[in-house]
Design a protein around this motif. Sequence first.
Motif, PDB file in Angstrom:
ATOM      1  N   TYR A 165     -47.173   1.564 -16.802  1.00 41.94           N
ATOM      2  CA  TYR A 165     -46.102   0.656 -16.409  1.00 41.94           C
ATOM      3  C   TYR A 165     -46.102   0.475 -14.889  1.00 41.94           C
ATOM      4  O   TYR A 165     -46.012  -0.663 -14.392  1.00 41.94           O
ATOM      5  CB  TYR A 165     -44.762   1.204 -16.882  1.00 41.94           C
ATOM      6  CG  TYR A 165     -43.579   0.310 -16.588  1.00 41.94           C
ATOM      7  CD1 TYR A 165     -43.051  -0.518 -17.575  1.00 41.94           C
ATOM      8  CD2 TYR A 165     -42.972   0.300 -15.324  1.00 41.94           C
ATOM      9  CE1 TYR A 165     -41.961  -1.337 -17.309  1.00 41.94           C
ATOM     10  CE2 TYR A 165     -41.886  -0.523 -15.056  1.00 41.94           C
ATOM     11  CZ  TYR A 165     -41.389  -1.335 -16.051  1.00 41.94           C
ATOM     12  OH  TYR A 165     -40.316  -2.141 -15.777  1.00 41.94           O
ATOM     13  N   GLU A 174     -46.790  -8.542 -15.735  1.00 43.76           N
ATOM     14  CA  GLU A 174     -45.474  -8.384 -16.341  1.00 43.76           C
ATOM     15  C   GLU A 174     -45.550  -8.108 -17.846  1.00 43.76           C
ATOM     16  O   GLU A 174     -44.774  -7.320 -18.377  1.00 43.76           O
ATOM     17  CB  GLU A 174     -44.630  -9.639 -16.087  1.00 43.76           C
ATOM     18  CG  GLU A 174     -44.239  -9.836 -14.621  1.00 43.76           C
ATOM     19  CD  GLU A 174     -43.388  -8.689 -14.104  1.00 43.76           C
ATOM     20  OE1 GLU A 174     -42.513  -8.215 -14.866  1.00 43.76           O
ATOM     21  OE2 GLU A 174     -43.590  -8.276 -12.948  1.00 43.76           O
ATOM     22  N   GLU A 175     -46.476  -8.751 -18.531  1.00 44.01           N
ATOM     23  CA  GLU A 175     -46.578  -8.531 -19.976  1.00 44.01           C
ATOM     24  C   GLU A 175     -47.047  -7.110 -20.281  1.00 44.01           C
ATOM     25  O   GLU A 175     -46.582  -6.481 -21.238  1.00 44.01           O
ATOM     26  CB  GLU A 175     -47.523  -9.552 -20.602  1.00 44.01           C
ATOM     27  CG  GLU A 175     -47.632  -9.446 -22.120  1.00 44.01           C
ATOM     28  CD  GLU A 175     -46.297  -9.589 -22.829  1.00 44.01           C
ATOM     29  OE1 GLU A 175     -46.098  -8.903 -23.850  1.00 44.01           O
ATOM     30  OE2 GLU A 175     -45.443 -10.383 -22.364  1.00 44.01           O
ATOM     31  N   LYS A 177     -46.346  -4.552 -18.489  1.00 41.69           N
ATOM     32  CA  LYS A 177     -45.149  -3.738 -18.284  1.00 41.69           C
ATOM     33  C   LYS A 177     -44.299  -3.714 -19.550  1.00 41.69           C
ATOM     34  O   LYS A 177     -43.792  -2.660 -19.948  1.00 41.69           O
ATOM     35  CB  LYS A 177     -44.328  -4.276 -17.116  1.00 41.69           C
ATOM     36  CG  LYS A 177     -44.927  -4.021 -15.742  1.00 41.69           C
ATOM     37  CD  LYS A 177     -44.176  -4.744 -14.647  1.00 41.69           C
ATOM     38  CE  LYS A 177     -42.736  -4.352 -14.565  1.00 41.69           C
ATOM     39  NZ  LYS A 177     -42.030  -5.024 -13.437  1.00 41.69           N
ATOM     40  N   ARG A 178     -44.156  -4.874 -20.196  1.00 41.00           N
ATOM     41  CA  ARG A 178     -43.356  -4.926 -21.428  1.00 41.00           C
ATOM     42  C   ARG A 178     -44.007  -4.112 -22.540  1.00 41.00           C
ATOM     43  O   ARG A 178     -43.316  -3.435 -23.313  1.00 41.00           O
ATOM     44  CB  ARG A 178     -43.168  -6.379 -21.853  1.00 41.00           C
ATOM     45  CG  ARG A 178     -42.144  -7.133 -21.021  1.00 41.00           C
ATOM     46  CD  ARG A 178     -41.825  -8.493 -21.606  1.00 41.00           C
ATOM     47  NE  ARG A 178     -42.880  -9.456 -21.299  1.00 41.00           N
ATOM     48  CZ  ARG A 178     -42.892 -10.218 -20.215  1.00 41.00           C
ATOM     49  NH1 ARG A 178     -41.926 -10.122 -19.327  1.00 41.00           N
ATOM     50  NH2 ARG A 178     -43.872 -11.083 -20.020  1.00 41.00           N
ATOM     51  N   ARG A 182     -42.326  -0.685 -24.244  1.00 42.84           N
ATOM     52  CA  ARG A 182     -42.079  -0.548 -25.684  1.00 42.84           C
ATOM     53  C   ARG A 182     -42.624   0.781 -26.221  1.00 42.84           C
ATOM     54  O   ARG A 182     -42.123   1.306 -27.215  1.00 42.84           O
ATOM     55  CB  ARG A 182     -42.722  -1.702 -26.439  1.00 42.84           C
ATOM     56  CG  ARG A 182     -42.043  -3.048 -26.245  1.00 42.84           C
ATOM     57  CD  ARG A 182     -42.647  -4.090 -27.151  1.00 42.84           C
ATOM     58  NE  ARG A 182     -42.402  -3.777 -28.564  1.00 42.84           N
ATOM     59  CZ  ARG A 182     -42.997  -4.393 -29.571  1.00 42.84           C
ATOM     60  NH1 ARG A 182     -43.898  -5.340 -29.326  1.00 42.84           N
ATOM     61  NH2 ARG A 182     -42.717  -4.068 -30.819  1.00 42.84           N
ATOM     62  N   ASP A 210     -36.211  -3.255 -10.238  1.00 44.65           N
ATOM     63  CA  ASP A 210     -36.754  -3.088 -11.588  1.00 44.65           C
ATOM     64  C   ASP A 210     -36.118  -1.847 -12.204  1.00 44.65           C
ATOM     65  O   ASP A 210     -36.531  -0.729 -11.940  1.00 44.65           O
ATOM     66  CB  ASP A 210     -38.276  -2.936 -11.526  1.00 44.65           C
ATOM     67  CG  ASP A 210     -38.912  -2.884 -12.905  1.00 44.65           C
ATOM     68  OD1 ASP A 210     -38.161  -2.814 -13.898  1.00 44.65           O
ATOM     69  OD2 ASP A 210     -40.144  -2.911 -13.000  1.00 44.65           O
ATOM     70  N   LYS A 212     -35.567  -1.270 -15.616  1.00 39.92           N
ATOM     71  CA  LYS A 212     -35.791  -1.050 -17.044  1.00 39.92           C
ATOM     72  C   LYS A 212     -36.376   0.322 -17.339  1.00 39.92           C
ATOM     73  O   LYS A 212     -35.875   1.046 -18.203  1.00 39.92           O
ATOM     74  CB  LYS A 212     -36.703  -2.144 -17.594  1.00 39.92           C
ATOM     75  CG  LYS A 212     -36.067  -3.523 -17.591  1.00 39.92           C
ATOM     76  CD  LYS A 212     -36.995  -4.576 -18.168  1.00 39.92           C
ATOM     77  CE  LYS A 212     -36.324  -5.931 -18.173  1.00 39.92           C
ATOM     78  NZ  LYS A 212     -37.211  -6.990 -18.717  1.00 39.92           N
TER      79      LYS A 212
END
Length: 274
Positions: A165, A174-175, A177-178, A182, A210, A212
């Motif tokens: 991440y 960014e994708e 990171k997602r 998850r 950031d 999250k």
Amino acid sequence: MFSRNPNKSQTESFSKSRRSTKRSSFREHAISKNRSERPRKPPTEETNPLSTNLTSSIITLVVGREQRLFAAHEDVLCTSPFFQAACRTQFLTTENKRISLPDEEPEIFSSVLEYLYKGDYYPKLVHNKRRNAWELETGEGGQSVESTVYHHGVDGELLKDTVIYCTAEKYGLEELKRVALRKQGLQSGIQCSTILTSARYAYANTPDTDSKLRAHYLALIIRSRGTFKRSGTMQMEMQAGGSQLFFDLFVALCNHVDDVASIAGSPRSVRTHH
């Protein structure tokens, strides 16, 4: 989710796991430590349907302290703003098409390349239809996949998905990171000390804007506070010195207590006596 075996050597665990779980085909991309060897060519378009244009020039990447060699197509690398800039500036020489990444961990960079070519990295997310839940795929023979990686920067084990991440943050992916977010929290058998070390790493390698990944760790520690309390690691960490992590944790715990008190004091929950 946690293992409370304080005698377990993290280094031994890492070396054993690397021998038993080194199965991803993309890891074959990294050749030996000998820099005189030529890096293997990247996968072909037939084996990587997510890559639409594999006709660009090949970039050699020298990764980590051991100077492991990787190879990737320039167009694929330039999906990342970081590498797009590197290919235009001093990181890349026109003669040999080479980028040096001495501070990266080869195992982490291998996962980043795997994502760039395939849209995911090992172990992949799989949907368990019976439980209607997302899980991480298992290794050969149904064995669990090693979830930590040795990081030279901290001289210890970190959760692999956390490092990926933070690496994706640096590379502007960014994708990825997602995807990495998850997978956080789906591992099992993680020591409390590894959780806290990974949380500190997450704070040190993500911007304040950031939240999250940081929120994931705060929720995890609060949810498993009994385990952390019994392990004694939280007390030792807090005595070692303050940080943004523990200030945020203090605030989150206060908010949690306030929420519990609010619910307990609501008219619906108050018992009346006649």
